[in-house]
Enzyme design. Structure first.
Site, short mmCIF file in Angstrom:
data_model
loop_
_atom_site.label_atom_id
_atom_site.label_comp_id
_atom_site.label_asym_id
_atom_site.label_seq_id
_atom_site.Cartn_x
_atom_site.Cartn_y
_atom_site.Cartn_z
N ASN A 4 46.87 47.14 50.32
CA ASN A 4 48.17 47.65 50.79
C ASN A 4 48.97 46.47 51.32
OD1 ASN A 4 50.30 48.99 51.96
ND2 ASN A 4 49.09 50.02 53.54
N LYS A 6 52.04 46.43 52.17
CA LYS A 6 53.10 46.83 53.12
C LYS A 6 54.41 46.11 52.77
CE LYS A 6 49.49 47.88 56.40
NZ LYS A 6 49.03 47.96 57.78
N HIS A 93 50.34 57.36 55.60
CA HIS A 93 49.89 56.21 56.38
C HIS A 93 50.45 56.33 57.80
CE1 HIS A 93 49.38 52.12 57.80
NE2 HIS A 93 48.52 51.93 56.80
N GLU A 95 51.72 54.31 59.72
CA GLU A 95 53.02 53.64 59.92
C GLU A 95 54.16 54.53 59.45
OE1 GLU A 95 52.06 49.95 57.95
OE2 GLU A 95 50.65 49.48 59.55
N GLU A 164 41.61 56.04 58.59
CA GLU A 164 42.24 54.87 59.18
C GLU A 164 42.54 55.11 60.66
OE1 GLU A 164 43.94 52.07 56.07
OE2 GLU A 164 45.56 53.20 56.95
N GLY A 170 45.59 46.58 61.83
CA GLY A 170 46.31 45.36 62.19
C GLY A 170 45.94 44.77 63.53
N SER A 209 41.58 46.74 59.77
CA SER A 209 41.00 45.42 60.06
C SER A 209 39.75 45.11 59.23
CB SER A 209 40.71 45.28 61.57
OG SER A 209 41.93 45.36 62.30
P1 PGA Z 1 44.89 46.18 58.15
O1 PGA Z 1 45.74 47.44 57.62
O2 PGA Z 1 43.83 45.94 57.10
O3 PGA Z 1 45.90 45.06 58.19
O4 PGA Z 1 44.33 46.55 59.46
C1 PGA Z 1 45.09 48.52 57.02
C2 PGA Z 1 46.08 49.57 56.64
O5 PGA Z 1 47.09 49.75 57.33
O6 PGA Z 1 45.88 50.27 55.65
#
Ligand code: PGA
Length: 253
Positions: A4, A6, A93, A95, A164, A170, A209
């Site tokens: 992903n 983003k 997601h 976000e 998640e 992140g 992460s």
């Molecule tokens: P990250 O993001 O691997 O940077 O923690 C995962 C995600 O948001 O799917």
């Protein structure tokens, strides 16, 4: 294994990444059971899809808007994404839920829209740090799952669910693999309750992460079928390394 990206990478950077991805995969094929998917910005879906098709890598949209075509300024439907070459869509997601105010209802609508358009939805669910602190984790996962499962007229055979935990995204603090496994089992059970028999076929990813350093530990868990990877997937060599780590464990099962 889903990368992903983003809001990263220009179209030129996206195509350079997949050119290198194709080279690496052609040089040393991925383990048989590994399915690799990249999720660029909407802008790069068509050029990325055109390049990765030959090596069997899939392309996901990071979101979608419901509907097909119409007077909806700024919207991009599943129909348009499929036509551009996407075969998956990340939906719900955290976000999107937090920063774009997507509710459970809107997430359910988008999962339905993805399926109607021929896209495999990658449904994201997960609790916040506060939810976990208050012992609400299971309830949150059930609520987010039920909103979608209860809204679909029939079982979706290809559904992918990504666990998640929001606190792990992140932050550099991944969930403990055993705990991620417990949550994946809970998700599988819930899917099976809603659609008897479907629990076995639903693919469950862990996201939050995941890095080259911890990927093997994440995949060693029996209920975790793969990973949804954000920042660590931005480097193509790292993404391929993590995918290979996943493949080794799939073969061992
Ligand atoms: P990250 O993001 O691997 O940077 O923690 C995962 C995600 O948001 O799917």
């Amino acid at each position: 294994m889903v990368a992903n990206w983003k809001m990263h990478k220009t179209v030129a950077q996206s195509t350079a990444y997949v050119r290198e991805l194709c080279r690496l995969v052609e040089q040393e094929p991925l383990p048989e059971r590994v399915e690799m998917v990249v999720a660029p910005t909407y802008l790069a879906i068509a050029p990325v899809a055109a390049r990765v098709r030959v090596v069997g890598v899939g392309v996901a949209a990071q979101s979608l808007d419901p509907g097909r075509e119409g007077a909806l300024t700024g919207a991009v439907s599943g129909y348009l994404l499929f036509a551009a070459g996407a075969r998956y869509a990340i939906v719900g997601h955290s976000e999107r839920r937090q920063q774009f105010q997507e509710t459970d209802l809107m997430v359910a609508e988008r999962v339905g829209a993805a399926l109607d358009a021929g896209l495999t939805p990658i449904l994201c669910v997960g609790e916040s740090a506060l939810n976990r602190e208050r012992g609400e984790t299971e309830a949150v996962l059930h609520r987010e799952l039920d909103a979608v499962l209860g809204d679909l007229p029939r079982p979706a055979p290809h559904l992918v669910v990504a666990y998640e935990p929001i606190w792990a995204i992140g932050t550099g603090v991944a969930a403990d693999p055993a705990e991620a496994n417990r949550m994946a089992a809970l998700i599988r059970r819930r899917v099976d309750e809603a659609w008897p028999g479907a629990g076995e076929s639903v693919r469950i990813l862990y996201g939050g992460s995941v890095t080259v350093a911890n990927a093997a530990a994440v995949f060693s868990e029996s209920e975790v079928d793969g990973a949804l990877i954000g920042s660590a997937s931005l480097q193509v060599q790292d993404f391929v390394t993590m995918a290979r780590a996943g493949g080794i464990h799939q073969e061992e099962r």
